[in-house]
Design a protein around this motif. Structure first.
Motif, PDB file in Angstrom:
ATOM      1  N   PRO A   3      -8.900  56.805 -51.116  1.00 52.75           N
ATOM      2  CA  PRO A   3      -8.070  56.151 -52.131  1.00 52.75           C
ATOM      3  C   PRO A   3      -8.830  55.039 -52.840  1.00 52.75           C
ATOM      4  CG  PRO A   3      -7.598  55.209 -49.994  1.00 52.75           C
ATOM      5  CD  PRO A   3      -8.630  56.282 -49.773  1.00 52.75           C
ATOM      6  N   TYR A   4      -8.372  54.733 -54.059  1.00 50.97           N
ATOM      7  CA  TYR A   4      -8.987  53.684 -54.848  1.00 50.97           C
ATOM      8  C   TYR A   4      -7.944  52.667 -55.293  1.00 50.97           C
ATOM      9  CZ  TYR A   4     -12.889  56.973 -55.266  1.00 50.97           C
ATOM     10  OH  TYR A   4     -13.918  57.823 -54.997  1.00 50.97           O
ATOM     11  N   SER A  32      -6.091  48.714 -56.006  1.00 45.97           N
ATOM     12  CA  SER A  32      -5.302  47.723 -55.263  1.00 45.97           C
ATOM     13  C   SER A  32      -3.936  48.308 -54.896  1.00 45.97           C
ATOM     14  CB  SER A  32      -5.131  46.466 -56.109  1.00 45.97           C
ATOM     15  OG  SER A  32      -4.442  46.788 -57.307  1.00 45.97           O
ATOM     16  N   ALA A  33      -3.247  47.637 -53.995  1.00 49.74           N
ATOM     17  CA  ALA A  33      -1.966  48.123 -53.463  1.00 49.74           C
ATOM     18  C   ALA A  33      -0.861  47.109 -53.728  1.00 49.74           C
ATOM     19  CB  ALA A  33      -2.102  48.380 -51.965  1.00 49.74           C
ATOM     20  N   TYR A  60      -4.270  55.150 -46.688  1.00 48.06           N
ATOM     21  CA  TYR A  60      -4.072  54.531 -48.004  1.00 48.06           C
ATOM     22  C   TYR A  60      -2.952  53.520 -47.895  1.00 48.06           C
ATOM     23  CZ  TYR A  60       0.249  57.201 -48.520  1.00 48.06           C
ATOM     24  OH  TYR A  60       1.510  57.689 -48.336  1.00 48.06           O
ATOM     25  N   SER A 100      -1.585  58.551 -58.767  1.00 41.61           N
ATOM     26  CA  SER A 100      -1.197  57.635 -57.695  1.00 41.61           C
ATOM     27  C   SER A 100      -0.642  58.415 -56.505  1.00 41.61           C
ATOM     28  CB  SER A 100      -0.188  56.617 -58.202  1.00 41.61           C
ATOM     29  OG  SER A 100       0.935  57.298 -58.694  1.00 41.61           O
ATOM     30  N   GLN A 153      -2.046  52.598 -54.288  1.00 38.91           N
ATOM     31  CA  GLN A 153      -3.395  53.116 -54.537  1.00 38.91           C
ATOM     32  C   GLN A 153      -3.330  54.517 -55.144  1.00 38.91           C
ATOM     33  OE1 GLN A 153      -5.204  52.349 -50.505  1.00 38.91           O
ATOM     34  NE2 GLN A 153      -6.770  51.407 -51.813  1.00 38.91           N
TER      35      GLN A 153
END
Lengths: 377, 286
Positions: B107-108, B110-111, B49, B68, B53
């Motif tokens: 994980p989903y 944006s970072a 990850y 998160s 994310q």
């Protein structure tokens, strides 16, 4: 099969004629090929999708009268088989079922294991799909079969389905497909497309599957007179359409008017009843609920249609973001007509007019847009 | 689990992997950090990850929740998730303990743009448990090769007893983090700032506006005023990133719940560059 028949087998985009007396053969053939045939039927005082086993199941001699907040079935003066437009159902019901199990979990000793729940719905042949709904299917394809994630249930059902479209030969007062460039002519997204004439159908082939199917039917070449008649019949639908939605710069118009007073005005009429989203052929919002046995050893996660008009749809940290009807209606309309374009590259509206007909107070989105366009802030 | 079963996880977005609670750390009343390890060793090594994310945590029979990732490694101590008890799922999580089983997918989203801002002075602005998605940023910045740029954390909470991760603060500052804390309600021993987080942005010094980046996470009102302060002090909108929270159910852009204007917060966010989301942030009830 004679040599002559083989030579005259239909090819892609060819138009043939199928006599009405032979139409039952098409229905039988679809069932024989393993399809469950769904098409227009009269039920609950409306024309809705149901199983078609015989041509008598079709709403022959019926028509619909639609306006804001009103839908009535009427007897026709003639015996037309498809002499009506769209009802409260759409192909969405089948591809994106209103309630379906998406995954399950079982307790295995001291651990939870998740398992796929394969969808076993047999392939369907959708009969009588109109141009606006072909467009709606294409819109939902972008939602449920996009590049990064796709919905396995939607994808399977969609890929297995056969679509036999029917061109509209009339329009309701709520129709505005010409504004959305989605109809009334069926131009793509079908296997076969029919236009009804008094004694026969023109049959247009739209895919290899459609060609294979047509090859098994007793069709005959279309004579110029029949083609001309079909063109006139389809033109009737175009001429019948009275409603318009000005789509010029529509995305920016709405997103630049998020504080327009019209949102408060429409909120005094909107009941937030969710009807518009339930009948909309592209609305895709859903929620997943837990359904477990009494000792919580086996759990199914069940997806149900949800809508931005439900008060708790935007639940967040003990409150809701869109607490007022004003903000919920604004979310629906701006999503449908504006931000959908950012998300999926097309408008979320196909101009079918269902949301106008089935709104209990007759709210007409084309009038709401016109009001904002008249006095932008 | 067979290769076939792993493939199924990719096919059905709802299939979550079995995980176990390796450890629970109570942060303060109502907030705990759960370290989760995969039951299947192959998932632990393949899982990666980026800070910012989130994962979907699933308590069967109760439901799923987006949390998160607050650092940790799947293959070591486990993935850290800091959870505040708020609704059904978090209440059920609070009843679970070390060794209990649940499920996780992710994980989903944006970072934080860590590569893009490698050489920039980073100012982290956090309120309450909004520090959770920034903890992995702190770790990544302090763990990296001898930094040429500074990392500052401006952190606010209601009172000194609800400062998240405060047991780690000494370690962080020892490794070079510039830390300033503020609280709304101090107690007698409190020696830090008193007041709202944007005040810390107002008083910040020693950072060249041209070469800095701001990462914000916390209540939207805190972020709005912190951004206003930063803009007033010469930071451009393109140097500011915010992490947003909305109701997330599917996490893959299919369920519609998390929309904010054109954005699906689950996919396009939760981390947004400020200039991209600004037109929709200030619209009430959007």
């Amino acid at each position: 099969m004679t040599q002559h028949d083989r030579e005259s087998s239909p090819s892609m985009h060819e138009t043939r004629l199928l006599d009405k007396q032979d139409f039952q053969k098409l229905v039988d053939l679809l069932w024989d090929q393993g399809y469950r045939v769904l098409g227009p039927t009269v039920s609950q005082a409306a024309i809705v999708f149901g199983e078609i086993r015989a041509i008598d199941d079709l709403p022959r001699g019926w028509t619909d009268e639609q306006s804001g907040g009103e839908y009535r079935l009427k007897r026709r003066e003639d015996d037309a088989w498809f002499g009506f437009v769209v009802g409260p159902h759409s192909p969405k019901q089948h591809f994106f079922p209103s309630r379906v199990t998406v995954v399950a979990a079982d307790r295995d000793g001291d651990a939870w294991r998740m398992r796929d729940v394969p969808d076993d719905e047999p392939p369907v042949a959708l009969l009588g799909v109109r141009a606006c709904d072909l467009a709606a299917i294409a819109v939902q394809d972008r939602t449920f079969m996009h590049a990064r994630y796709s919905d396995p249930i939607y994808r399977r059902r969609r890929e297995q389905a056969l679509i036999i479209a029917v061109n509209c030969t009339q329009a309701a007062s709520t129709c505005f497909c010409t504004s959305m460039n989605t109809g009334p002519r069926c131009s793509s997204g079908f296997d076969l497309a029919l236009t009804e004439l008094p004694d026969c159908f023109t049959v247009e082939v739209g895919s290899p599957q459609g060609a294979a199917l047509a090859a098994l039917l007793p069709t005959r070449p279309a004579d110029p007179q029949a083609l001309r008649q079909a063109e006139i019949a389809r033109q009737h639908a175009v001429d019948d359409i009275s409603k318009q939605l000005d789509t010029n710069d529509l995305r920016d118009l709405l997103l630049n008017n998020l504080e327009h007073p019209r949102w408060s005005e429409v909120a005094t009429r909107c009941l937030s009843c969710t009807n518009c989203t339930m009948v909309c052929p592209t609305c895709f919002c859903s929620s997943v609920k837990e359904v477990s046995d009494l000792d919580v050893e086996h759990v199914e996660r069940v997806r149900e249609w949800d809508t931005c008009f439900n008060w708790d749809f935007s639940y967040l940290n003990g409150g809701v973001v869109r607490d007022q009807i004003r903000s919920r209606y604004r979310q629906w309309l701006t999503h449908k007509l504006a931000s959908w374009v950012d998300q999926f590259g097309v408008s979320g509206c196909v101009g079918c007019g269902r949301c106008i007909t089935w709104c209990p107070v007759g709210i007409d989105l084309t009038e709401e847009v016109a009001a904002i366009r008249e006095t932008p802030v | 689990m067979s290769a076939l079963a792993s493939a199924a996880i990719a096919d059905n977005p709802w299939l979550a992997a079995s995980v176990r609670i390796a450890d629970v750390v109570t942060e303060f009343a109502g907030v705990a950090t759960y370290y989760l390890q995969f039951d299947e060793p192959a998932r632990a090594t393949s899982y990666g990850y980026a800070p910012g994310q989130f994962n979907m945590l699933y308590v069967p029979g109760v439901g799923e929740i987006a949390i998160s990732i607050s650092g940790g490694l799947a293959s070591r101590e486990g993935l850290a998730h800091t959870v505040r008890v708020a609704g059904n799922v978090t209440q059920s999580l609070a009843r679970l303990g070390k060794g209990d089983s649940l499920a996780l997918r992710g994980p989903y989203g944006s970072a934080w743009p860590l590569d893009e801002t490698r050489d920039a002075d980073i100012v982290l602005v956090a309120g309450g448990i909004g520090l959770a998605p920034l903890r992995a940023v702190v770790e990544a910045r302090l763990d990296g090769p001898s930094p040429r740029a500074s990392t500052t954390l401006l952190y606010g909470a209601r009172s000194p007893d609800v400062l998240l991760y405060d047991r780690e603060f000494a370690g962080w500052t020892g490794r070079g983090l510039h830390l300033q804390c503020t609280v709304d309600r101090p107690h007698r021993l409190w020696v830090g700032h008193v007041g709202a987080v944007p005040l810390l942005v107002d008083r910040l010094s020693g950072i060249a506006p041209a070469n800095c980046a701001l990462f914000l996470c916390g209540p939207e009102v805190m972020m709005r005023y912190s951004v206003r302060s930063a803009l007033a002090r010469g930071v451009r909108k393109e140097q500011i990133w915010v992490s947003l929270e909305r109701n997330m159910q599917c996490a893959v852009g299919l369920c519609g719940h998390c929309q904010l204007g054109p954005a699906f917060v689950c996919q396009d966010g939760p981390v947004f560059r400020y200039d991209k989301i600004e037109p929709y942030l200030d619209v009430e009830d959007l």
